[in-house]
Scaffold this motif. Structure first.
Motif, PDB file in Angstrom:
ATOM      1  N   LEU A  16       4.124   9.658  -1.489  1.00  0.00           N
ATOM      2  CA  LEU A  16       3.687  11.032  -1.589  1.00  0.00           C
ATOM      3  C   LEU A  16       3.018  11.199  -2.441  1.00  0.00           C
ATOM      4  CD1 LEU A  16       7.237  12.701  -0.338  1.00  0.00           C
ATOM      5  CD2 LEU A  16       5.542  11.869   1.197  1.00  0.00           C
ATOM      6  N   THR A  17       3.223  10.556  -3.803  1.00  0.00           N
ATOM      7  CA  THR A  17       2.216  10.694  -4.995  1.00  0.00           C
ATOM      8  C   THR A  17       2.493   9.230  -5.267  1.00  0.00           C
ATOM      9  OG1 THR A  17       4.075  11.182  -6.526  1.00  0.00           O
ATOM     10  CG2 THR A  17       2.995  13.231  -5.253  1.00  0.00           C
ATOM     11  N   ASP A  18       1.567   9.001  -6.398  1.00  0.00           N
ATOM     12  CA  ASP A  18       1.639   7.720  -7.089  1.00  0.00           C
ATOM     13  C   ASP A  18       3.073   7.428  -7.709  1.00  0.00           C
ATOM     14  OD1 ASP A  18       1.568   9.680  -9.318  1.00  0.00           O
ATOM     15  OD2 ASP A  18       0.372   8.214 -10.414  1.00  0.00           O
ATOM     16  N   LYS A  19       4.041   8.506  -7.652  1.00  0.00           N
ATOM     17  CA  LYS A  19       5.551   8.198  -8.301  1.00  0.00           C
ATOM     18  C   LYS A  19       6.503   8.441  -7.459  1.00  0.00           C
ATOM     19  CE  LYS A  19       4.145   9.217 -13.105  1.00  0.00           C
ATOM     20  NZ  LYS A  19       4.304   7.720 -13.692  1.00  0.00           N
ATOM     21  N   LEU A  20       6.248   9.368  -6.544  1.00  0.00           N
ATOM     22  CA  LEU A  20       7.274   9.842  -5.641  1.00  0.00           C
ATOM     23  C   LEU A  20       7.178   9.241  -4.161  1.00  0.00           C
ATOM     24  CD1 LEU A  20       9.714  11.655  -4.860  1.00  0.00           C
ATOM     25  CD2 LEU A  20       7.871  13.580  -4.274  1.00  0.00           C
ATOM     26  N   LYS A  21       8.088   8.433  -3.739  1.00  0.00           N
ATOM     27  CA  LYS A  21       8.219   7.952  -2.139  1.00  0.00           C
ATOM     28  C   LYS A  21       9.436   8.429  -1.515  1.00  0.00           C
ATOM     29  CE  LYS A  21       6.380   3.612  -4.339  1.00  0.00           C
ATOM     30  NZ  LYS A  21       6.554   1.913  -4.400  1.00  0.00           N
ATOM     31  N   ALA A  22       9.020   8.618  -0.085  1.00  0.00           N
ATOM     32  CA  ALA A  22      10.034   9.026   0.661  1.00  0.00           C
ATOM     33  C   ALA A  22      10.292   7.797   1.743  1.00  0.00           C
ATOM     34  CB  ALA A  22       9.336  10.105   1.570  1.00  0.00           C
ATOM     35  N   ALA A  32      17.681   8.336   5.074  1.00  0.00           N
ATOM     36  CA  ALA A  32      16.606   9.031   4.632  1.00  0.00           C
ATOM     37  C   ALA A  32      16.897   9.354   3.172  1.00  0.00           C
ATOM     38  CB  ALA A  32      16.185  10.486   5.207  1.00  0.00           C
ATOM     39  N   GLY A  33      15.502   9.016   2.318  1.00  0.00           N
ATOM     40  CA  GLY A  33      15.751   9.149   0.999  1.00  0.00           C
ATOM     41  C   GLY A  33      14.544   9.293   0.045  1.00  0.00           C
ATOM     42  N   LEU A  34      14.704   9.669  -1.155  1.00  0.00           N
ATOM     43  CA  LEU A  34      13.378   9.767  -1.926  1.00  0.00           C
ATOM     44  C   LEU A  34      13.884   9.020  -3.185  1.00  0.00           C
ATOM     45  CD1 LEU A  34      13.228  13.645  -1.953  1.00  0.00           C
ATOM     46  CD2 LEU A  34      11.722  11.975  -0.930  1.00  0.00           C
ATOM     47  N   SER A  35      12.667   8.418  -3.581  1.00  0.00           N
ATOM     48  CA  SER A  35      12.651   7.621  -4.830  1.00  0.00           C
ATOM     49  C   SER A  35      11.657   8.199  -6.012  1.00  0.00           C
ATOM     50  CB  SER A  35      12.783   6.041  -4.645  1.00  0.00           C
ATOM     51  OG  SER A  35      11.350   5.683  -4.041  1.00  0.00           O
ATOM     52  N   GLY A  84       1.024  -1.199  -0.106  1.00  0.00           N
ATOM     53  CA  GLY A  84      -0.089   0.029   0.138  1.00  0.00           C
ATOM     54  C   GLY A  84       0.767   1.466   0.056  1.00  0.00           C
ATOM     55  N   PRO A  85       0.146   2.373   0.242  1.00  0.00           N
ATOM     56  CA  PRO A  85       1.148   3.631   0.223  1.00  0.00           C
ATOM     57  C   PRO A  85       2.186   3.773   1.508  1.00  0.00           C
ATOM     58  CG  PRO A  85      -1.196   3.982   1.171  1.00  0.00           C
ATOM     59  CD  PRO A  85      -1.211   2.503   0.641  1.00  0.00           C
ATOM     60  N   PHE A  86       1.989   2.891   2.469  1.00  0.00           N
ATOM     61  CA  PHE A  86       3.035   3.050   3.578  1.00  0.00           C
ATOM     62  C   PHE A  86       3.342   1.487   3.906  1.00  0.00           C
ATOM     63  CE2 PHE A  86       3.864   3.533   8.257  1.00  0.00           C
ATOM     64  CZ  PHE A  86       5.246   4.183   7.948  1.00  0.00           C
ATOM     65  N   THR A  87       4.657   1.318   3.488  1.00  0.00           N
ATOM     66  CA  THR A  87       5.131   0.166   3.894  1.00  0.00           C
ATOM     67  C   THR A  87       6.477   0.490   5.123  1.00  0.00           C
ATOM     68  OG1 THR A  87       6.945   0.113   2.346  1.00  0.00           O
ATOM     69  CG2 THR A  87       4.624  -0.980   1.772  1.00  0.00           C
ATOM     70  N   TRP A  88       6.467  -0.748   5.930  1.00  0.00           N
ATOM     71  CA  TRP A  88       7.250  -0.472   7.070  1.00  0.00           C
ATOM     72  C   TRP A  88       7.821  -1.856   7.731  1.00  0.00           C
ATOM     73  CZ3 TRP A  88       5.442  -2.673  11.484  1.00  0.00           C
ATOM     74  CH2 TRP A  88       4.088  -3.029  11.550  1.00  0.00           C
ATOM     75  N   THR A  89       8.772  -1.563   8.406  1.00  0.00           N
ATOM     76  CA  THR A  89       9.577  -2.703   9.041  1.00  0.00           C
ATOM     77  C   THR A  89      10.071  -2.277  10.474  1.00  0.00           C
ATOM     78  OG1 THR A  89       9.957  -3.974   7.419  1.00  0.00           O
ATOM     79  CG2 THR A  89      11.302  -4.459   9.485  1.00  0.00           C
ATOM     80  N   GLY A  90       9.883  -2.612  11.696  1.00  0.00           N
ATOM     81  CA  GLY A  90      10.484  -2.202  13.146  1.00  0.00           C
ATOM     82  C   GLY A  90      10.522  -3.447  13.911  1.00  0.00           C
ATOM     83  N   GLY A  91      11.513  -3.100  14.876  1.00  0.00           N
ATOM     84  CA  GLY A  91      11.692  -4.253  15.828  1.00  0.00           C
ATOM     85  C   GLY A  91      12.665  -3.778  16.950  1.00  0.00           C
TER      86      GLY A  91
END
Length: 738
Positions: free
Chosen positions: A436-442, A486-489, A380-387
């Motif tokens: 952040l949009t359909d093409k830009l991810k942070a 930290a990054g942008l794609s 989905g729009p937000f994917t994550w991993t933590g532990g």
């Protein structure tokens, strides 16, 4: 193998480097037009039967993703590529040569898992966790002093460039190497392989896999390999350089319920090698060694891990528990007769007295790890991993040394050392990617690590006036540090992605495993934490209807207090040198499905790594502007795989051919810039015929028998030593599957 002094030879490839780089990068020139003409070429390629490149799934961010969607510079090697690229006796070196800007530190000590990536790292560790690149096998970190993992029955190896401290954890300042073995499945599978070749080379392998019940599957993999030495030992007789490897790995997969699985894995690795560590470089009869005993190193590693996963639907919970016991032993002759004769102008017989000057060294490390992590399941729009991660290491070094008057620079080692280092580490971590949009991810990730280390050093003199009679010191330290990125794609199309990241890396402070102050009655000094900032920009792309992939990246590393090493010839010891350095460069990789039967891979890396801010007159002998040791400016690889139907004597089968060419540029031997190790190339090849469940094949490691050097040390002016790479091995093999 030729025995001329390699110092007098230059690689024939050096003047061709511009041509090599041009050839490997020229593919980019045709990419834009190929993209524009994609519609026309798709139909033609389909008619010709050209297959698209297979999808590559990785777990670089602790969850399964397409390699081309992960904004990390990486090289992914599948099992077939490793089969040609890395020989059983030289697996880590072959792995490193297969990935751009990756080096293996093969200095010949009891450390078997020391790598550098993009110029970040050292050629000898100070302690069991003093490494800037951590090797993970089945998600479990391997000790730098452990045996190299046996690369057989492997699904893939992920070489991750740049700091990976957020998710992989401690000390991945330069990167991480993630080795993923084949997992158990419910499909019946049995295979057996045998190989025989020159220099006493032989290999036996067996793999068994299948269902043990409706909910339980098992897999067992066994390998034994042996190879004789090729370097004449004029002191003890015979030839040094043998490598003997034995490995067993077993795993069980239990389907506990519809949403819960458990995988239990155990392994045993045993390795012996008496490859000479110090070979006199200026010897007119190079290569020869002159040690007695021959310095045979024995590693015995055992380990077990339990991975339990439960799928809650939108999230997945993972628990990883592991225990490892790593043991190594080396009887080290302190005075190679050839080297010491060259330094003192005395007869080699003065130093070739068996067992007169000896260090008997035993390392042992026991580690435990527990990690719990939660990961998002959907795309989905937000994917994550933590532990959260807990780690404990108990390391001991028990060494007994005796040095006669002839061993003039070992007098302070006369005695017995009992050294112990205990490390307790805890970390919280998390990383998320937001569309952040359909093409830009942070992407933003952070890890906070706390470590506490206790060290105990006991020294018992043997009566030599050069050392104290007894010394006993205890020390401890605590360290806290953040790492992250930290990054942008940006997805320009479904097949083209660009990215930019900023990462913080660190290697924790610690204590050395060997005493240098104890023989004088003084406490050992801890080495400081190393920190770094890494800036990276890159792209990943598919072209020609996914028949061509082109990935590239540029980087800049700024490292403070890098844990480099100085070879102290006055004591013949490797000692601490915390120095600042910087590295910059690029990687470019491509894979192409040229026809249905022909596949091509190529990669090139460039790293310019040099020391900075070195105080004038530094006791290390280093100077600002000197190259970081063991880092080639250029390394490159080229792989070709060709399979085609072939009928032999009325039997239908498949001709299977693969060739791997690997190039390593020249490297500085030490921080002083004493001398350079020349560039070299290695070519491996394999050709076979498969009929049904049978395959017979011929193979060659180092096909053109290049004599190359992997490490070096300067003893005095005009006297240096080196370590030699693997000779040519040619042989035949057969595999049966049933």
């Amino acid at each position: 193998m030729r025995t001329k002094n390699p110092q007098k030879r230059r690689s024939v490839l050096e003047p061709r480097l511009p041509a090599i780089a041009c050839a490997l990068t020229s593919i980019l020139a045709v990419v834009p037009s190929a993209w524009a003409q994609g519609d026309q070429t798709d139909a033609a390629a389909s008619a010709q039967g050209v297959a698209e490149l297979p999808a590559v799934t990785v777990t670089a961010r602790k969850r399964e993703e397409s390699e081309q969607k992960v904004p990390i510079s990486m090289t992914v090697l599948d099992g077939k590529t490793i089969e040609t690229g890395a020989s059983p006796s030289d697996s880590n070196a072959g792995l490193a040569r297969s990935a751009p800007n990756t080096s293996f530190a093969d200095s010949g000590g009891q450390f078997g898992n020391l790598f550098l990536i993009r110029g970040v790292g050292s050629f000898a560790p100070l302690s069991p966790d003093d490494t800037s690149v951590v090797t993970y096998f089945n998600e479990v970190p391997r000790s730098v002093y452990g045996a190299p993992p046996t690369l057989f029955d492997i699904e893939r190896v992920e070489v991750l460039r740049g700091p990976q401290g957020t998710l992989f954890g401690r000390n991945t300042q330069g990167g991480a190497i993630n080795i993923v073995p084949n997992a158990p499945s419910f499909k019946r599978e049995f295979s057996a392989t045998t190989e025989i070749g020159t220099h006493g080379y032989h290999v036996g392998e067996a793999v068994a896999n299948g269902a043990l019940s409706d909910t339980l599957a098992g897999r067992l993999a066994l390998r034994y390999s042996d190879q004789s030495g090729t370097v004449p030992n004029i002191a003890s007789g015979g030839k040094d350089g043998k490598v003997q490897v034995g490995s067993a790995r077993g795993s069980l997969l239990w389907l506990i319920g519809d949403n819960t699985t458990a995988t239990l894995t155990g392994y045993y690795d045993r390795r012996e090698s008496n490859a000479p560590r110090f070979v006199w470089y200026q010897n007119p009869d190079f290569p020869q060694s002159a040690v007695d005993p021959d310095g045979n190193i024995t590693w015995r590693d055992t380990g077990v891990s339990l991975k339990v996963e439960h799928d809650f639907g939108k999230v997945r919970l993972t628990s990883l528990t592991s225990y490892q016991d790593d043991y190594s032993h080396q009887p080290l002759d302190l005075t190679d007769g050839l080297i010491y004769s060259a330094m003192t102008r005395q007869s080699p017989s003065l130093y070739n007295v068996p067992y007169a000057d000896l260090a008997d060294i035993t390392f042992r490390e026991k580690t435990t790890q527990q990690e719990f992590r939660l990961s998002s399941n959907d795309d989905g729009p937000f994917t994550w991993t933590g532990g959260i991660n807990f780690f404990r290491s108990e390391f001991t070094n028990n060494a007994v040394s005796q040095a006669s008057a002839a061993a003039f620079n070992y007098q302070t080692q006369n005695g017995t050392q009992h050294n112990r280092i205990t490390t307790n580490s805890a970390a919280l971590f998390g990383e998320g990617t937001l569309a952040l949009t359909d093409k830009l991810k942070a992407t933003l990730g952070l890890r906070y690590t706390y470590e506490h280390k206790d060290a105990g050093y006991e020294f018992i003199g043997n009566g030599s006036p050069a050392v104290v009679g007894y010394s006993d010191h205890d020390s401890s330290l605590s360290d806290r540090f953040p790492t992250g990125r930290a990054g942008l794609s940006y997805d320009w199309s479904p097949n083209v992605m660009t990215y930019a990241t900023v990462s913080r890396g660190a290697v924790s402070a610690g204590y050395p495993v060997t005493q240098t102050n104890g023989p004088y009655g003084k406490a050992e000094v801890p080495y400081p934490r190393s920190t770094s900032w890494t800036y990276e920009a890159g792209f990943k792309s598919y072209w020609l209807d996914r028949r061509l992939s082109v990935n590239g990246s540029v980087f800049y590393n700024d490292v403070k207090n890098g844990h480099l090493i100085v070879f102290d010839a006055s004591q013949a010891l490797f000692t601490t040198a915390a120095l600042d350095y910087r590295s910059k460069g690029f990687e470019l990789e491509t894979a192409a499905s040229l026809t249905q039967n022909l596949k091509l891979t190529a990669g090139i890396g460039y790293t310019d790594a040099e020391l900075v801010h070195v105080p004038t007159g530094s006791s290390t002998g280093a100077a600002s502007g000197n190259r970081v040791p063991n880092v080639p400016k250029v390394n490159a690889s080229l792989g070709v795989q060709y399979d085609t139907p072939m009928n032999i004597a009325g039997y239908d089968g498949t001709l299977k051919t693969s060739v791997a060419w690997q190039y390593v540029g020249n490297r500085a031997a030490d921080v002083k810039g004493s001398f350079e190790l020349p560039s070299y190339s290695v070519t491996n090849a394999r050709i076979g015929w498969q009929h049904g469940n049978w395959e017979i094949y011929g193979f060659a490691w180092n096909l053109f028998n290049k004599q190359y050097l992997v490490a070096g040390q300067a003893w005095t002016t005009g006297v240096s030593s080196v370590r030699i790479g693997q000779p040519r091995i040619v042989g035949v093999g057969a595999t049966i599957k049933f």
